[in-house]
Structure formats: C-alpha cells, structure tokens
Write a protein that holds these residues in place. Structure first.
Motif, PDB file in Angstrom:
ATOM      1  N   GLY A 328       0.747  -1.091  -0.029  1.00  0.00           N
ATOM      2  CA  GLY A 328      -0.081  -0.017   0.125  1.00  0.00           C
ATOM      3  C   GLY A 328       0.834   1.251  -0.066  1.00  0.00           C
ATOM      4  N   ALA A 329       1.792   1.159   0.810  1.00  0.00           N
ATOM      5  CA  ALA A 329       2.821   2.519   0.922  1.00  0.00           C
ATOM      6  C   ALA A 329       3.280   2.707  -0.290  1.00  0.00           C
ATOM      7  N   VAL A 330       3.872   1.461  -1.046  1.00  0.00           N
ATOM      8  CA  VAL A 330       4.776   1.553  -2.489  1.00  0.00           C
ATOM      9  C   VAL A 330       3.686   2.233  -3.429  1.00  0.00           C
ATOM     10  N   GLY A 331       2.764   1.675  -3.432  1.00  0.00           N
ATOM     11  CA  GLY A 331       1.412   2.203  -4.405  1.00  0.00           C
ATOM     12  C   GLY A 331       1.179   3.593  -4.236  1.00  0.00           C
ATOM     13  N   ILE A 334       4.194   5.665  -5.528  1.00  0.00           N
ATOM     14  CA  ILE A 334       4.136   5.813  -7.062  1.00  0.00           C
ATOM     15  C   ILE A 334       2.958   7.026  -7.403  1.00  0.00           C
ATOM     16  N   CYS A 335       1.973   6.914  -6.753  1.00  0.00           N
ATOM     17  CA  CYS A 335       0.841   8.012  -7.145  1.00  0.00           C
ATOM     18  C   CYS A 335       1.452   9.499  -6.888  1.00  0.00           C
ATOM     19  N   MET A 336       1.695   9.471  -5.911  1.00  0.00           N
ATOM     20  CA  MET A 336       2.276  10.679  -5.309  1.00  0.00           C
ATOM     21  C   MET A 336       3.521  11.379  -6.426  1.00  0.00           C
ATOM     22  N   GLY A 442       5.815  11.211  -1.631  1.00  0.00           N
ATOM     23  CA  GLY A 442       6.286  10.075  -2.322  1.00  0.00           C
ATOM     24  C   GLY A 442       7.370   9.181  -1.673  1.00  0.00           C
ATOM     25  N   VAL A 443       8.284  10.053  -1.329  1.00  0.00           N
ATOM     26  CA  VAL A 443       9.458   9.391  -0.853  1.00  0.00           C
ATOM     27  C   VAL A 443       9.260   9.044   0.755  1.00  0.00           C
ATOM     28  N   ALA A 449       7.193   1.919   3.815  1.00  0.00           N
ATOM     29  CA  ALA A 449       7.080   0.672   3.170  1.00  0.00           C
ATOM     30  C   ALA A 449       8.410  -0.273   3.760  1.00  0.00           C
ATOM     31  N   VAL A 450       9.650   0.489   3.665  1.00  0.00           N
ATOM     32  CA  VAL A 450      10.848  -0.160   4.205  1.00  0.00           C
ATOM     33  C   VAL A 450      10.804  -0.580   5.689  1.00  0.00           C
TER      34      VAL A 450
END
Length: 526
Positions: A328-331, A334-336, A442-443, A449-450
């Motif tokens: 979810g965080a990765v997705g 990417i959107c940001m 985004g960052v 996620a990490v």
C-alpha cells in the motif's frame, strides 16, 4: 435498572464505530465548506496559514483527547470512555455552529478533537478485546469504514448546505454533527463492557459471563472460552509480576511494540493522504475542476474511499497486515510521484494563485489534468484498502492487556501529532513549494514500506495475548512471519482432551460451574 445487552459482535462494532463517524463528520465539515463563497466572505478569505490552523485545530484537540484516553479508559472502561467523549463533541459542535469568528471556530474544532482523540483510540481497543482472532481485522476495519461514511455523508450534507444563503449555510452543516453523537449515546447502553477490561479490574464473574456470551452463546465450559480465558489470565498474571508504570512501555523488549504501534500511526499521516482528505478541492482546482464540478468530483473521491475499505473487510484476515502495509505504501508513493511529476512538468505557474487562492499556484489542462485526477483517485483507492484501515487495526493489536488502553492512546497521539503538523503544513506548502509537496510525500511513502518490511511482524490470525511473543527477545524475524498458526487452536484441543465429558463438550451436565471456574482464575491471578 440495567439495560438489556446485545452480544452480536457486528452490532457492537456498528454502534461503537459511530465514534469514528464523528471524526469523518468533522473532516468533511471543513473540506466541503472552505471553497464556498459564504465561508470565504464571512471569515475574510483565510490565508494558507490561517486555514491550516483551522484545519489542524481538530488534530490539536485530538492529541489532548488521546492523552486523556488511557487513564479514563482504564478507570471507567472502554465503553464508558466512549460515552465520556461524546459530551465533548456536543460542546464543540455547539460552539462551531454558533461561532462569531475564526477564534470560536478553532475552539469548537479543538473541543471536538478531544472527543475524536478518545474515540479514535478506545473504539479499536474495545473491538479487539471483544472479537475472535479470525475476524478481528475485519471488525476493526469497520471503524475506518465508519470514518469514511462520516466523511461522505457530511461532505454532501455540506454541499447541499452550500446552496443556503448567508452564514446559515455553514452553521447548518456544522449543527448536523449533533446527529451521529446522539445516535451513539443512545446505543452505548446496549453494549456490554470489554471482558478483558473486567478481568483487569478484578470483576471476573462479569468478565467470564460476557466472554462466554460473545464467543460461545453463554457456555462458560466451551473449549474456546476456557482456552482463551486461561490465556488472558496467564498473561495478566505475568504482566502484573513485571515492570510497572511508564517504564513498561520500553523495558524488556516492550519498546518494539511501542515503536510499532506509534510508527504505524505516524506513517498513516506521513503518507500524505490528508492532502486528499482535507484539501482535495485545491488539487482539483489545479486540474481545472472548479465550482460545483470540483465539489462533486471531491465527493466521488470519498465514495471511492468507502468502496476500497469495504473490500478490505473481506480479505484483511486472509492476506494479513504486512502485505497491505508494505505494498500500500509503495503504491501510494508511485501515485504521489506521478501527480507531482505531471504538475511540475506540464503545469502553468499562477504566481498570484487561482482566483486569489494562494494555495493553488499551478494549473494543468487537457490530458495532464486527466492524469492528475486519475492518480488522485488511484491514490485514495490504494490508501482506503491499505494504510487507512490497517494502521488502526495493527496499532490496536500490538499491546498487552495491561498496556492496551494507554498504548493505543500513545499510538493515537502519534497519529494526531502528525495529523496536526501535516494539516497545518499543507496550505502554506502549496503556496511555497507547490507540486514539490507530492514528491516529498512520495519519498515518505517508500520510507513507510521499508520500515514495515523490517519491523512489523504479522499479527493476523493470532490472539492478542499471543502477539506478545512476536515482539519478544529471540522471536522470529518480522519478514518470516505469516498469518495464522495460532497456538490457541492447539490449546482448545488440549482443553477438549483434559475436560472430555464436561458441559457442552460431551453433551452432559457435569461441567464446572461458573463459580468454580472463577475461583480457579482468582487463584491463578493471585
């Protein structure tokens, strides 16, 4: 006179999570109003910093409410703590509806925030303490779903009120907030107290009776009730023999749970979803959707929110928490990056803002505008399925019985502090760095996620007492944990073997009485 109690877990969740709906109402009571000419005229077109302060007042009050929540919940119980919160809501709503300027508006939102700080932390606590491990995630998700329904209902109520002339437009919208609170107060007397809280305060007869009613139709000899009760009392006795006071949140590996509970709530805010929740009107202005079209487009976003979280209800206890938090965080990240990149690459600078709104300093048209709108909706959908509901579920699960009320309050404090900071930061950030704001978020999403990958063990399908072991010294690494594999299932089979022939297990009336069961428990805790 005692009110009759209802023990269906879904009914309990629907009533209790109206506390979340209050939060949603207060979010939309601002986001649907700030773009109306009545609001802008009466409050003299607030600057970005001033509007940030108005928006962040709710979160500021919520920090205070969360600080109060732990001691209040431990003292009077989870259910009554929710009732206590409602009186703050009634007061804050009255002040908002009757406000004569920005000062009273901020005060009313701050007082409403005290209610939200208590309910947002203690409703999940109540739900995890009454629910079976197999459906705990889906039940707590109802809390987030209620928040989103509150946002949706209040948004369109506010939109409807925008057609009312003069100050009655926003006063009517804010007064509507009385309705869910009255509904919640009317429903709370029908909810039983948390059996785990009753055990904590020594009211064992009530605790066993309620646990049996919720889990096994009232049969105290049911193997599930016996096994779960043994687990509760064993952990409670061990906790009372260990570290006391505030040190218990950091000593003997407990810091891992404190860090997990607080950080997952912090990341929910640092993901930048509040850009959409609070200020989506500004983003759609950047994409050329203004006036009623912009407001309706924003409302569609809230409908997407509801659908996404509704879907989560059906699979959260199967997929587990970790994949949803990580992917979810990765997705979202990417959107940001896409939204920020499109605005930065194709946007037309507006040095003086759009129609005097200094928060809208860039605008795109044509296909780039459509891309911005599409990825805003995609970001909201991703958030609604993952970080929005899962952060509340995970933060409520990681605590032990003795620390849960205060621990969840700590997690909520982290949520509300970052909510306050980001809510205050977004309008001036739009003024000063415009599209670069999306790159920052985004960052941060990738950072979330990490951390989730390396520090969050899987909690799905395990009892809330069992989750303690996942954070203990020498426990399996978080990235190797999986949903299920609960030890409770083996304990249930052991109880069946040990007590073969008692109560409902063998269909005979030779089971232990509740009084004998309770005395055995008292001896264990003592």
């Amino acid at each position: 006179m005692h009110m009759p109690k209802i023990y269906n877990v879904y009914f309990l969740a629907i009533i209790a999570t109206v506390g979340g709906m209050l939060f949603g109402f207060d979010i939309s009571s601002i986001s649907a109003i700030i773009g109306t000419k009545q609001y802008v005229a009466y409050f003299n077109n607030p600057s970005g910093t001033t509007q940030g302060g108005i928006g962040a007042a709710l979160a500021g009050g919520s920090v205070i409410g969360a600080i109060m929540a732990g001691p209040v919940s431990n003292r009077i119980g989870r259910r009554d703590a929710i009732a206590f919160a409602c009186f703050w809501w009634l007061l804050g709503t009255a002040i908002q509806a009757g406000c004569n300027g920005i000062g009273m508006l901020v005060a009313g939102r701050f007082i409403n925030g005290i209610c939200v700080g208590i309910t947002s932390s203690q409703v999940p606590v109540y739900l995890v303490e009454i629910t079976k491990k197999e459906r705990r995630g889906s039940i707590v998700v109802i809390q987030q779903w209620a928040i989103e329904w509150g946002i949706f209902i209040m948004y369109f109520a506010g939109y409807g009120c925008s057609f009312i002339a003069g100050t009655n437009s926003f006063r009517t919208a804010w007064a509507i907030q009385f309705i869910p609170c009255v509904f919640l107060l009317a429903g709370l007397p029908f909810l039983p107290r948390s059996p785990r809280w009753l055990a904590k305060v020594g009211r064992l007869d009530e605790a066993i009776e309620i646990l049996a009613r919720i889990q096994a139709g009232g049969n105290v000899n049911d193997p599930l009730v016996v096994a779960e009760w043994e687990e509760i009392t064993t952990i409670l006795a061990a906790e009372r023999a260990g570290q006391q006071g505030w040190r218990r949140f950091f000593k003997n590996g407990m810091w891992k749970r404190t860090f997990a509970g607080m950080s997952v709530q912090a990341w929910q805010q640092l993901s930048g979803a509040n850009v959409m929740t609070y200020y989506v009107v500004y983003i759609f202005d950047m994409a050329g959707l203004t006036g009623n079209i912009g407001l309706i487009s924003s409302g569609i976003q809230y409908a997407v929110f509801i659908l996404g979280t509704a879907a989560t209800f059906f699979f959260i206890d199967v997929t587990g928490r970790r994949p949803l938090l990580i992917y979810g965080a990765v997705g979202m990240g990417i959107c940001m990056f896409v939204v920020g990149g499109v605005l930065g690459s194709y946007g037309t600078p507006l040095p003086n803002g759009l129609s005097g709104n200094l928060s809208v300093k860039v605008q795109v048209t044509g296909p780039p505008a459509n891309t911005v709108i599409a990825f805003c909706y995609l970001l909201v959908l991703t958030y609604s399925i993952t970080l929005a509901p899962i952060a509340w579920v995970y933060a409520a699960e990681v605590w032990s019985l003795e620390t849960r009320a205060t621990g969840m309050a700590l997690a909520s404090i982290a949520n509300w502090l970052f909510n306050f900071a980001i809510g205050f930061f977004i309008p001036p950030a739009f003024e000063n760095i415009s599209w670069k704001l999306f790159i920052i978020f985004g960052v941060l999403c990738f950072g979330a996620a990490v951390q989730a990958f390396f520090t969050y063990p899987e909690t799905a399908g395990k009892t809330i007492e069992e989750i303690e072991m996942l954070f203990s010294k020498g426990a399996i690494k978080p990235w190797k944990t999986k949903p299920g594999n609960s030890l409770l299932d083996a304990k249930i089979e052991a109880v069946k073997a040990q007590h073969k022939g008692i109560g409902d297990v063998a269909g005979e009336k030779t089971g232990v009485t509740q009084q004998e069961f309770t005395q055995e428990v008292r001896d264990k805790i003592a």
